[in-house]
Design a protein around this motif. Structure first.
Motif, PDB file in Angstrom:
ATOM      1  N   ALA A  85       0.839  -1.023   0.327  1.00  0.00           N
ATOM      2  CA  ALA A  85      -0.372  -0.217   0.071  1.00  0.00           C
ATOM      3  C   ALA A  85       0.818   1.536   0.078  1.00  0.00           C
ATOM      4  CB  ALA A  85      -0.470  -0.081   1.204  1.00  0.00           C
ATOM      5  N   HIS A  86       1.890   1.205   0.846  1.00  0.00           N
ATOM      6  CA  HIS A  86       2.873   2.003   0.815  1.00  0.00           C
ATOM      7  C   HIS A  86       4.619   2.859   0.511  1.00  0.00           C
ATOM      8  CE1 HIS A  86      -0.511   4.220   3.206  1.00  0.00           C
ATOM      9  NE2 HIS A  86       0.015   2.486   3.502  1.00  0.00           N
ATOM     10  N   GLY A  87       5.064   1.504   0.347  1.00  0.00           N
ATOM     11  CA  GLY A  87       6.476   0.912   0.132  1.00  0.00           C
ATOM     12  C   GLY A  87       6.403   1.031  -1.994  1.00  0.00           C
ATOM     13  N   LEU A  88       5.263   0.852  -2.388  1.00  0.00           N
ATOM     14  CA  LEU A  88       5.385   0.209  -3.664  1.00  0.00           C
ATOM     15  C   LEU A  88       4.989   1.058  -5.463  1.00  0.00           C
ATOM     16  CD1 LEU A  88       6.338  -3.835  -3.209  1.00  0.00           C
ATOM     17  CD2 LEU A  88       7.797  -1.451  -4.305  1.00  0.00           C
ATOM     18  N   PRO A  89       5.223   1.478  -6.152  1.00  0.00           N
ATOM     19  CA  PRO A  89       3.882   2.405  -6.470  1.00  0.00           C
ATOM     20  C   PRO A  89       3.316   1.313  -6.999  1.00  0.00           C
ATOM     21  CG  PRO A  89       6.110   1.993  -7.277  1.00  0.00           C
ATOM     22  CD  PRO A  89       6.319   1.918  -6.310  1.00  0.00           C
ATOM     23  N   ARG A  90       1.911   2.209  -7.886  1.00  0.00           N
ATOM     24  CA  ARG A  90       1.035   1.489  -8.128  1.00  0.00           C
ATOM     25  C   ARG A  90       1.378   1.980  -9.736  1.00  0.00           C
ATOM     26  NH1 ARG A  90      -0.912   4.424  -4.587  1.00  0.00           N
ATOM     27  NH2 ARG A  90      -2.306   2.955  -2.099  1.00  0.00           N
ATOM     28  N   PRO A  91       0.559   0.824 -10.752  1.00  0.00           N
ATOM     29  CA  PRO A  91       0.411  -0.359 -10.274  1.00  0.00           C
ATOM     30  C   PRO A  91       1.450  -1.138  -9.829  1.00  0.00           C
ATOM     31  CG  PRO A  91       0.372  -0.098 -12.685  1.00  0.00           C
ATOM     32  CD  PRO A  91       0.960   1.366 -12.504  1.00  0.00           C
ATOM     33  N   ASP A  92       2.320  -0.934 -10.137  1.00  0.00           N
ATOM     34  CA  ASP A  92       3.843  -2.269  -9.465  1.00  0.00           C
ATOM     35  C   ASP A  92       3.412  -2.863  -8.722  1.00  0.00           C
ATOM     36  OD1 ASP A  92       6.104  -1.252 -11.901  1.00  0.00           O
ATOM     37  OD2 ASP A  92       4.851   0.255 -10.902  1.00  0.00           O
ATOM     38  N   ASN A  93       2.271  -2.080  -7.671  1.00  0.00           N
ATOM     39  CA  ASN A  93       2.859  -3.655  -6.569  1.00  0.00           C
ATOM     40  C   ASN A  93       1.468  -4.110  -6.354  1.00  0.00           C
ATOM     41  OD1 ASN A  93       0.050  -1.582  -6.382  1.00  0.00           O
ATOM     42  ND2 ASN A  93       0.263  -1.095  -4.704  1.00  0.00           N
ATOM     43  N   ARG A  94       0.613  -4.447  -7.267  1.00  0.00           N
ATOM     44  CA  ARG A  94      -0.257  -5.119  -7.292  1.00  0.00           C
ATOM     45  C   ARG A  94       0.220  -6.981  -8.044  1.00  0.00           C
ATOM     46  NH1 ARG A  94      -1.957  -9.225  -6.779  1.00  0.00           N
ATOM     47  NH2 ARG A  94      -4.806 -10.169  -6.480  1.00  0.00           N
ATOM     48  N   SER A  95       1.114  -6.517  -9.268  1.00  0.00           N
ATOM     49  CA  SER A  95       1.763  -7.573  -9.531  1.00  0.00           C
ATOM     50  C   SER A  95       2.918  -8.014  -8.360  1.00  0.00           C
ATOM     51  CB  SER A  95       2.385  -7.506 -10.877  1.00  0.00           C
ATOM     52  OG  SER A  95       3.377  -5.893 -10.505  1.00  0.00           O
ATOM     53  N   ALA A  96       3.280  -6.666  -8.209  1.00  0.00           N
ATOM     54  CA  ALA A  96       4.489  -7.635  -6.807  1.00  0.00           C
ATOM     55  C   ALA A  96       3.950  -8.122  -5.684  1.00  0.00           C
ATOM     56  CB  ALA A  96       5.099  -6.384  -5.963  1.00  0.00           C
ATOM     57  N   ALA A  97       2.857  -7.885  -5.592  1.00  0.00           N
ATOM     58  CA  ALA A  97       1.960  -8.835  -4.253  1.00  0.00           C
ATOM     59  C   ALA A  97       1.498 -10.209  -4.778  1.00  0.00           C
ATOM     60  CB  ALA A  97       0.706  -8.453  -3.987  1.00  0.00           C
ATOM     61  N   ASP A  98       1.669 -10.404  -5.593  1.00  0.00           N
ATOM     62  CA  ASP A  98       1.184 -11.745  -6.321  1.00  0.00           C
ATOM     63  C   ASP A  98       2.704 -12.855  -6.195  1.00  0.00           C
ATOM     64  OD1 ASP A  98      -1.347 -12.127  -7.166  1.00  0.00           O
ATOM     65  OD2 ASP A  98      -1.645 -11.139  -8.460  1.00  0.00           O
ATOM     66  N   GLU A  99       3.981 -11.460  -7.052  1.00  0.00           N
ATOM     67  CA  GLU A  99       5.334 -12.941  -6.942  1.00  0.00           C
ATOM     68  C   GLU A  99       5.306 -12.852  -5.310  1.00  0.00           C
ATOM     69  OE1 GLU A  99       7.706  -9.591  -8.931  1.00  0.00           O
ATOM     70  OE2 GLU A  99       6.092  -9.971 -10.741  1.00  0.00           O
ATOM     71  N   VAL A 100       5.657 -11.779  -4.577  1.00  0.00           N
ATOM     72  CA  VAL A 100       5.942 -12.423  -3.741  1.00  0.00           C
ATOM     73  C   VAL A 100       4.601 -13.678  -2.513  1.00  0.00           C
ATOM     74  CG1 VAL A 100       5.753 -11.510  -0.777  1.00  0.00           C
ATOM     75  CG2 VAL A 100       6.481 -10.360  -2.557  1.00  0.00           C
ATOM     76  N   GLU A 101       4.067 -13.586  -2.552  1.00  0.00           N
ATOM     77  CA  GLU A 101       3.270 -15.240  -2.399  1.00  0.00           C
ATOM     78  C   GLU A 101       3.680 -16.350  -3.339  1.00  0.00           C
ATOM     79  OE1 GLU A 101      -1.192 -14.688  -2.322  1.00  0.00           O
ATOM     80  OE2 GLU A 101      -1.025 -13.167  -0.430  1.00  0.00           O
ATOM     81  N   ALA A 102       4.003 -16.383  -4.549  1.00  0.00           N
ATOM     82  CA  ALA A 102       4.462 -17.248  -5.297  1.00  0.00           C
ATOM     83  C   ALA A 102       5.747 -17.650  -4.527  1.00  0.00           C
ATOM     84  CB  ALA A 102       4.598 -16.751  -7.062  1.00  0.00           C
ATOM     85  N   ALA A 103       6.326 -16.217  -4.220  1.00  0.00           N
ATOM     86  CA  ALA A 103       7.930 -17.004  -4.122  1.00  0.00           C
ATOM     87  C   ALA A 103       7.570 -17.568  -2.461  1.00  0.00           C
ATOM     88  CB  ALA A 103       8.549 -15.217  -3.579  1.00  0.00           C
ATOM     89  N   VAL A 104       6.918 -16.848  -1.410  1.00  0.00           N
ATOM     90  CA  VAL A 104       6.560 -18.328   0.115  1.00  0.00           C
ATOM     91  C   VAL A 104       6.388 -19.595  -1.083  1.00  0.00           C
ATOM     92  CG1 VAL A 104       5.130 -18.169   1.516  1.00  0.00           C
ATOM     93  CG2 VAL A 104       5.741 -16.205   1.087  1.00  0.00           C
ATOM     94  N   ARG A 105       5.187 -19.918  -2.254  1.00  0.00           N
ATOM     95  CA  ARG A 105       4.652 -20.982  -2.254  1.00  0.00           C
ATOM     96  C   ARG A 105       5.667 -21.830  -2.319  1.00  0.00           C
ATOM     97  NH1 ARG A 105      -0.441 -21.293  -1.928  1.00  0.00           N
ATOM     98  NH2 ARG A 105      -1.465 -18.916  -2.066  1.00  0.00           N
ATOM     99  N   ALA A 106       7.271 -21.050  -3.441  1.00  0.00           N
ATOM    100  CA  ALA A 106       8.184 -21.730  -3.777  1.00  0.00           C
ATOM    101  C   ALA A 106       8.989 -22.548  -3.007  1.00  0.00           C
ATOM    102  CB  ALA A 106       8.453 -21.463  -4.809  1.00  0.00           C
ATOM    103  N   GLY A 107       9.064 -21.547  -1.664  1.00  0.00           N
ATOM    104  CA  GLY A 107       9.661 -22.302  -0.045  1.00  0.00           C
ATOM    105  C   GLY A 107       9.527 -23.162   0.134  1.00  0.00           C
ATOM    106  N   GLY A 108       7.686 -23.515  -0.119  1.00  0.00           N
ATOM    107  CA  GLY A 108       7.203 -25.135  -0.061  1.00  0.00           C
ATOM    108  C   GLY A 108       5.930 -24.401   1.358  1.00  0.00           C
ATOM    109  N   ALA A 109       5.598 -23.006   1.098  1.00  0.00           N
ATOM    110  CA  ALA A 109       4.704 -22.478   2.698  1.00  0.00           C
ATOM    111  C   ALA A 109       3.418 -22.134   1.695  1.00  0.00           C
ATOM    112  CB  ALA A 109       5.265 -21.800   3.799  1.00  0.00           C
ATOM    113  N   VAL A 110       2.172 -21.331   2.914  1.00  0.00           N
ATOM    114  CA  VAL A 110       1.591 -21.290   2.084  1.00  0.00           C
ATOM    115  C   VAL A 110       1.455 -20.518   2.722  1.00  0.00           C
ATOM    116  CG1 VAL A 110      -1.149 -20.948   3.214  1.00  0.00           C
ATOM    117  CG2 VAL A 110      -0.284 -23.123   2.692  1.00  0.00           C
ATOM    118  N   PRO A 111       1.121 -18.706   1.683  1.00  0.00           N
ATOM    119  CA  PRO A 111       1.655 -17.250   1.726  1.00  0.00           C
ATOM    120  C   PRO A 111       0.256 -16.860   2.797  1.00  0.00           C
ATOM    121  CG  PRO A 111       0.774 -16.957  -0.289  1.00  0.00           C
ATOM    122  CD  PRO A 111       0.771 -18.615   0.055  1.00  0.00           C
ATOM    123  N   ALA A 112       0.492 -15.951   3.553  1.00  0.00           N
ATOM    124  CA  ALA A 112      -0.736 -14.722   4.791  1.00  0.00           C
ATOM    125  C   ALA A 112      -0.667 -13.728   4.358  1.00  0.00           C
ATOM    126  CB  ALA A 112      -0.899 -16.035   5.956  1.00  0.00           C
TER     127      ALA A 112
END
Length: 316
Positions: free
Chosen positions: A42-69
């Protein structure tokens, strides 16, 4: 003569964290889960890049074997794990509040919405039973704090919250040596991941060091497990970028100085400094800081996923 009486207004009690169905199922089954903050989006990344980054970060957690929250407060309810529509809302709303621990009671009681910082994310993650949290950079002691007493609530929250936080050090705009001193005074356990060099967020080396290092996710998980058995408080795992992925150190120093000077000129202070400076950095570096920011968060999220897996294995 009796005093007049008035009806007592209804009091809204603070709701418990609301896990998404996926997060609730994972926690019930004892599967690894990693908490993620929403202030980054909401405050650290500019729009609209922040929305794609949200998906990428959650995907990275999944790549590590965990569920993102990913955690946020929406209409007074603390959500632990967001749907795609909720992520859209967090990333698109320019008026979304920034909620540290001190702000949570107001937002929860009055039914407000906001993005959670490191401190409030750690608190809500622990309340939901999540022990591992990935972020970009930790808050800390601000420069000139001897005059302003400006210090992030992240530090005191970590001193009493049983979570492990994977980060790329503290944000470059802060006083890194003073922050490490405060972490020591608060008895927060700090380890480097495969290094004793403490990272400086956009750069791999802040110029400071730490006393301890872990060499694997399993060692990091073991440190948290040992900490839990000894005393309240958390563990900080500092995960530096590889040298070839960091921001050019000369560019970093120049742009940081310019950004802090600009903030001082226009009278920005308190919690408004960080988003102001990050926006200035993004523009002055022609997007280079944004690319580095996303890279380091993705690395931290993937490592946090692996640590969460190792933590679950310890409890089996």
């Amino acid at each position: 003569m009796p005093f007049p009486t008035t009806a007592t207004p209804a009091v809204r009690t603070a709701p418990a964290p609301v896990p998404s169905p996926e997060v609730a199922e994972a926690l019930a089954a004892g599967r690894p889960v990693v908490a993620l903050e929403s202030t980054l989006l909401a405050h650290g990344l500019p729009r609209p890049d922040n929305r794609s980054a949200a998906d990428e970060v959650e995907a990275a957690v999944r790549a590590g074997g965990a569920v993102p929250a990913t955690i946020a407060v929406l209409d007074g309810a603390p959500h632990v794990g967001l749907t795609a529509e909720q992520l859209d809302r967090v990333c698109a709303d320019p008026d979304l509040a920034k909620l540290a621990v001190r702000d949570l009671p107001v937002a929860l009681a009055l039914g407000r919405s906001g993005a959670t910082t490191v401190s409030s994310t750690a608190l809500l993650a622990a309340a939901a039973g999540i022990g591992v949290f990935a972020t970009g950079g930790l808050g800390g002691v601000h420069r000139e704090a001897a005059d302003t007493f400006d210090e992030s609530a992240d530090l005191t929250t970590l001193s009493r919250t049983p979570v492990l936080v994977v980060c790329a050090g503290v944000k470059s705009i802060l006083d890194v040596p003073a922050t490490l001193e405060r972490l020591e005074s608060l008895s927060v356990t700090v380890v480097g991941y495969r290094t004793t060099t403490f990272p400086g967020f956009y750069v791999a080396d802040s110029g400071s060091t730490v006393d301890w290092a872990v060499s694997s996710p399993e060692e990091a998980a073991a440190v948290l497990a040992a900490r839990r058995g000894l005393a309240p408080g958390g563990v900080l795992v500092a995960n530096p970028l590889p040298d070839h992925e960091q921001l050019d150190p000369a560019l970093h120093d120049r742009v940081i100085g310019d950004a802090l000077a600009a903030a001082a000129r226009v009278g920005v202070h308190g919690k408004a400094v960080t988003p102001f400076v990050l926006d200035h950095l993004h523009r002055a570096s022609e997007g280079a800081t944004l690319a580095v920011n996303v890279r380091l968060v993705l690395r931290n999220a993937e490592l946090a996923g692996r640590i969460a897996v190792a933590l679950v294995a310890l409890s089996c």
